[in-house]
Enzyme design. Sequence first.
Site, PDB file in Angstrom:
ATOM      1  N   TYR A 110       5.875 -15.928   8.768  1.00 23.29           N
ATOM      2  CA  TYR A 110       5.473 -15.068   7.646  1.00 23.29           C
ATOM      3  C   TYR A 110       6.571 -14.035   7.353  1.00 23.29           C
ATOM      4  O   TYR A 110       6.946 -13.831   6.187  1.00 23.29           O
ATOM      5  CB  TYR A 110       4.155 -14.356   7.952  1.00 23.29           C
ATOM      6  CG  TYR A 110       3.799 -13.354   6.886  1.00 23.29           C
ATOM      7  CD1 TYR A 110       3.279 -13.771   5.660  1.00 23.29           C
ATOM      8  CD2 TYR A 110       4.024 -11.993   7.076  1.00 23.29           C
ATOM      9  CE1 TYR A 110       2.998 -12.857   4.658  1.00 23.29           C
ATOM     10  CE2 TYR A 110       3.739 -11.075   6.081  1.00 23.29           C
ATOM     11  CZ  TYR A 110       3.222 -11.510   4.870  1.00 23.29           C
ATOM     12  OH  TYR A 110       2.950 -10.598   3.878  1.00 23.29           O
ATOM     13  N   ARG A 154       3.920  -0.097  11.210  1.00 23.02           N
ATOM     14  CA  ARG A 154       3.680   1.214  10.596  1.00 23.02           C
ATOM     15  C   ARG A 154       2.484   1.205   9.657  1.00 23.02           C
ATOM     16  O   ARG A 154       1.714   2.175   9.586  1.00 23.02           O
ATOM     17  CB  ARG A 154       4.933   1.636   9.823  1.00 23.02           C
ATOM     18  CG  ARG A 154       4.845   3.001   9.146  1.00 23.02           C
ATOM     19  CD  ARG A 154       5.939   3.133   8.099  1.00 23.02           C
ATOM     20  NE  ARG A 154       5.772   2.140   7.048  1.00 23.02           N
ATOM     21  CZ  ARG A 154       6.760   1.760   6.226  1.00 23.02           C
ATOM     22  NH1 ARG A 154       7.973   2.268   6.370  1.00 23.02           N
ATOM     23  NH2 ARG A 154       6.535   0.874   5.283  1.00 23.02           N
ATOM     24  N   ARG A 167      -5.920  -6.596   4.877  1.00 20.03           N
ATOM     25  CA  ARG A 167      -4.708  -7.414   4.991  1.00 20.03           C
ATOM     26  C   ARG A 167      -4.304  -7.393   6.466  1.00 20.03           C
ATOM     27  O   ARG A 167      -4.088  -6.331   7.032  1.00 20.03           O
ATOM     28  CB  ARG A 167      -3.594  -6.837   4.115  1.00 20.03           C
ATOM     29  CG  ARG A 167      -3.867  -7.015   2.641  1.00 20.03           C
ATOM     30  CD  ARG A 167      -3.061  -6.047   1.771  1.00 20.03           C
ATOM     31  NE  ARG A 167      -1.652  -5.998   2.098  1.00 20.03           N
ATOM     32  CZ  ARG A 167      -0.748  -6.914   1.697  1.00 20.03           C
ATOM     33  NH1 ARG A 167      -1.138  -7.948   0.973  1.00 20.03           N
ATOM     34  NH2 ARG A 167       0.525  -6.784   2.009  1.00 20.03           N
ATOM     35  N   PHE A 227      24.819   0.193   2.712  1.00 19.50           N
ATOM     36  CA  PHE A 227      23.589  -0.335   2.122  1.00 19.50           C
ATOM     37  C   PHE A 227      22.732  -1.019   3.187  1.00 19.50           C
ATOM     38  O   PHE A 227      21.509  -0.891   3.196  1.00 19.50           O
ATOM     39  CB  PHE A 227      23.942  -1.323   1.011  1.00 19.50           C
ATOM     40  CG  PHE A 227      22.771  -2.024   0.403  1.00 19.50           C
ATOM     41  CD1 PHE A 227      22.023  -1.426  -0.602  1.00 19.50           C
ATOM     42  CD2 PHE A 227      22.409  -3.300   0.830  1.00 19.50           C
ATOM     43  CE1 PHE A 227      20.929  -2.087  -1.159  1.00 19.50           C
ATOM     44  CE2 PHE A 227      21.330  -3.962   0.272  1.00 19.50           C
ATOM     45  CZ  PHE A 227      20.583  -3.353  -0.730  1.00 19.50           C
TER      46      PHE A 227
END
Length: 250
Positions: A110, A154, A167, A227
């Site tokens: 997933y 989290r 969920r 980044f």
Amino acid sequence: RAGLRDAVCIFYLVLRALDTVEDDTSIAAEVKVPILMAFHHHIYDREWHFACGTKDYKVLMDEFHHVSTAFLELGPSYQNAIEDITMRMGAGMAKFICKEVETIDDYDEYCHYVAGLVGLGLSKLFHASGKEDLASDSLSNSMGLFLQKTNIIRDYLEDINEIPKSRMFWPRQIWSKYVNKLEELKDEENSVKAVRCLTEMVASGLEHVEDCLAYMSALRDQAIYLFCSIPHTKIGRPELCAIARCPLHT
């Protein structure tokens, strides 16, 4: 650099829109799955939009034609990379609409679909810009999995309290050692069990750290390095510190 910047921005918006469809628990599965599966076609359609999501995400979905228009202005190599990842991610998301995360292998699969593929896509965009060598799929995947697993840990309370339907992304193979139902981890009387379960979840995320360091150490362009590195180094402080305080029932 402007071309790469635009490509990354559009890549994010496309996947953010795809994720908004997946996240909206009010959309019936029989409606949601075909949209996820066909999303890589919709990005070529300046007229396509779909009403879902809330707040800024709703605006994104309502005005998705702006994203499609910008996508169609990208060079072919950028378009091909974005289309490929969108197709693979949409198919993976659709698979897990009808499948729960039971095993640790399910969990990794997933996370690959919703985040590892982001890592693969960014590596493709960096390479298409001519600024970086093409990183291996394995290292690129770990960059996404590390961030995604941190977010799943989290966001436990937010996800479990989602209305109209919870969920659940924590693998049953881990949490079932401690409770009968995943939502029981938020109860105060289960705080010791919650910390033990949390420890296993954190350990699963930390498995990707070595790959992440290897990926970032190979980058040549400073802007690309920043980044990639800033989100990962930020996790090391607030997120993991919060996790250590066991936020499950707070």
